[in-house]
Enzyme design. Structure first.
Site, PDB file in Angstrom:
ATOM      1  CE  LYS A 119     -26.973  10.437  22.702  1.00 28.69           C
ATOM      2  NZ  LYS A 119     -27.360   9.653  21.533  1.00 28.69           N
TER       3      LYS A 119
ATOM      4  NE  ARG B  75     -25.892  13.318  16.910  1.00 32.11           N
ATOM      5  CZ  ARG B  75     -26.005  11.984  16.960  1.00 32.11           C
ATOM      6  NH1 ARG B  75     -27.151  11.427  17.194  1.00 32.11           N
ATOM      7  NH2 ARG B  75     -24.943  11.246  16.822  1.00 32.11           N
TER       8      ARG B  75
ATOM      9  NE  ARG C 118     -20.436   3.323  22.317  1.00 30.75           N
ATOM     10  CZ  ARG C 118     -21.236   4.353  22.108  1.00 30.75           C
ATOM     11  NH1 ARG C 118     -22.095   4.734  23.022  1.00 30.75           N
ATOM     12  NH2 ARG C 118     -21.143   5.032  20.987  1.00 30.75           N
TER      13      ARG C 118
ATOM     14  NE  ARG D 152     -19.855   9.345  17.150  1.00 29.07           N
ATOM     15  CZ  ARG D 152     -19.900   8.331  18.014  1.00 29.07           C
ATOM     16  NH1 ARG D 152     -18.821   7.644  18.294  1.00 29.07           N
ATOM     17  NH2 ARG D 152     -21.031   8.017  18.590  1.00 29.07           N
TER      18      ARG D 152
ATOM     19  NE  ARG E 195     -21.601   3.239  17.351  1.00 29.68           N
ATOM     20  CZ  ARG E 195     -22.402   4.135  17.911  1.00 29.68           C
ATOM     21  NH1 ARG E 195     -23.277   3.773  18.834  1.00 29.68           N
ATOM     22  NH2 ARG E 195     -22.345   5.398  17.571  1.00 29.68           N
TER      23      ARG E 195
HETATM   24  P1  AMP Z   1     -25.417   7.752  17.339  1.00 28.76           P
HETATM   25  O1  AMP Z   1     -25.568   6.283  17.499  1.00 28.76           O
HETATM   26  O2  AMP Z   1     -26.617   8.518  17.845  1.00 28.76           O
HETATM   27  O3  AMP Z   1     -24.126   8.275  17.916  1.00 28.76           O
HETATM   28  O4  AMP Z   1     -25.364   8.042  15.766  1.00 28.76           O
HETATM   29  C1  AMP Z   1     -24.359   7.490  14.956  1.00 28.76           C
HETATM   30  C2  AMP Z   1     -24.197   8.306  13.684  1.00 28.76           C
HETATM   31  O5  AMP Z   1     -25.434   8.319  12.958  1.00 28.76           O
HETATM   32  C3  AMP Z   1     -23.879   9.779  13.911  1.00 28.76           C
HETATM   33  O6  AMP Z   1     -22.493  10.006  14.134  1.00 28.76           O
HETATM   34  C4  AMP Z   1     -24.365  10.379  12.599  1.00 28.76           C
HETATM   35  O7  AMP Z   1     -23.473  10.111  11.533  1.00 28.76           O
HETATM   36  C5  AMP Z   1     -25.635   9.585  12.333  1.00 28.76           C
HETATM   37  N1  AMP Z   1     -26.811  10.230  12.964  1.00 28.76           N
HETATM   38  C6  AMP Z   1     -27.611   9.714  13.929  1.00 28.76           C
HETATM   39  N2  AMP Z   1     -28.574  10.579  14.255  1.00 28.76           N
HETATM   40  C7  AMP Z   1     -28.378  11.678  13.491  1.00 28.76           C
HETATM   41  C8  AMP Z   1     -29.041  12.927  13.367  1.00 28.76           C
HETATM   42  N3  AMP Z   1     -30.103  13.248  14.108  1.00 28.76           N
HETATM   43  N4  AMP Z   1     -28.572  13.822  12.453  1.00 28.76           N
HETATM   44  C9  AMP Z   1     -27.507  13.525  11.669  1.00 28.76           C
HETATM   45  N5  AMP Z   1     -26.828  12.382  11.762  1.00 28.76           N
HETATM   46  C10 AMP Z   1     -27.255  11.454  12.653  1.00 28.76           C
END
Ligand code: AMP
Length: 215
Positions: free
Chosen positions: A13, A88, A122, A165, A154
């Site tokens: 994504k 989310r 990744r 997650r 990461r």
């Molecule tokens: P991502 O790169 O989108 O997987 O985001 C990494 C981390 O950022 C997630 O596991 C959350 O801890 C935080 N995060 C990103 N976007 C959101 C969101 N819309 N709501 C809550 N936490 C978020």
């Protein structure tokens, strides 16, 4: 075009969001990237978010929502944007409805098994944020092909955080698909295809939508 990409972790994504944004010359708003940058810069926002992110938990809705609200009101979002990682959950989607309306939601579909396999391999560039399928996917091991920055894994791509997650994705994020289906703006895509094929499918769909609007 105000676009949202939904997909479990590992569905590609983030990569697609960057491609769509580049091709359509609109900003890519990735809440995950914003939090990671803020955390690297040790800002207040970054320090708050970091504690949740490390464990694979979601950052509280109020923090994310006010961040996105501010961001989409900036000038460069006038002609649209690509949202990646927000909303989310349903409560964030309802908050977004009060800020702006989305035109199109792409859902990248992938099995959990494939997602876990992809995530554990990744690597991301610290500097330009490019994402690679693994350290061996680059010309020089551990170094970004684009900017020569260092690649890293990461913290939340480690096995325990991945499982957490994915379970949050099923419980909180997946219901968004039905939420947006009811608005008639969802397009489902098989994410188990090469990056370029998926990007072409998204572009074809967006150009088709734009043509329909002009008719
Ligand atoms: P991502 O790169 O989108 O997987 O985001 C990494 C981390 O950022 C997630 O596991 C959350 O801890 C935080 N995060 C990103 N976007 C959101 C969101 N819309 N709501 C809550 N936490 C978020």
């Amino acid at each position: 075009m105000r676009i949202l990409l939904i997909g479990r972790q590992g569905s590609g994504k983030g990569t697609q969001a960057k491609l769509v944004a580049e091709r359509h010359k609109i900003p890519n708003i990735s809440t995950g990237d914003i939090f990671r940058d803020a955390s690297a810069l040790r800002t207040d926002l970054g320090m708050k978010a970091e504690a949740y992110m490390k464990k694979g938990h979601l950052v509280p809705d109020e923090i994310v929502t006010s961040l996105v609200k501010e961001r989409v009101r900036q000038k460069d979002c006038r002609d649209g944007f690509v949202l990646d990682g927000f909303p989310r959950n349903i409560s964030q989607a309802k908050a977004l409805d009060k800020i702006t309306n989305l035109d199109k939601v792409f859902v990248l579909k992938l099995s959990d098994d494939l997602a876990i396999k992809r995530l554990s391999q990744r690597r991301q560039c610290k500097k330009c944020k490019s994402v690679y399928g693994g350290i061996i996917a680059t010309r020089k091991k551990g170094i970004c092909d684009k900017c020569h920055g260092k690649l890293y894994q990461r913290e939340d791509d480690k096995p325990a955080a991945i499982r957490k997650r994915l379970s949050i994705y099923h419980k909180e994020t997946e219901p968004l698909v039905d939420y947006y289906k009811k608005k008639g703006i969802v397009h489902l895509i098989n994410a188990n295809q090469p990056v370029e094929k998926i990007a072409a499918e998204i572009s074809r769909h967006l150009y088709h939508e734009a043509d329909m609007l002009e008719l």
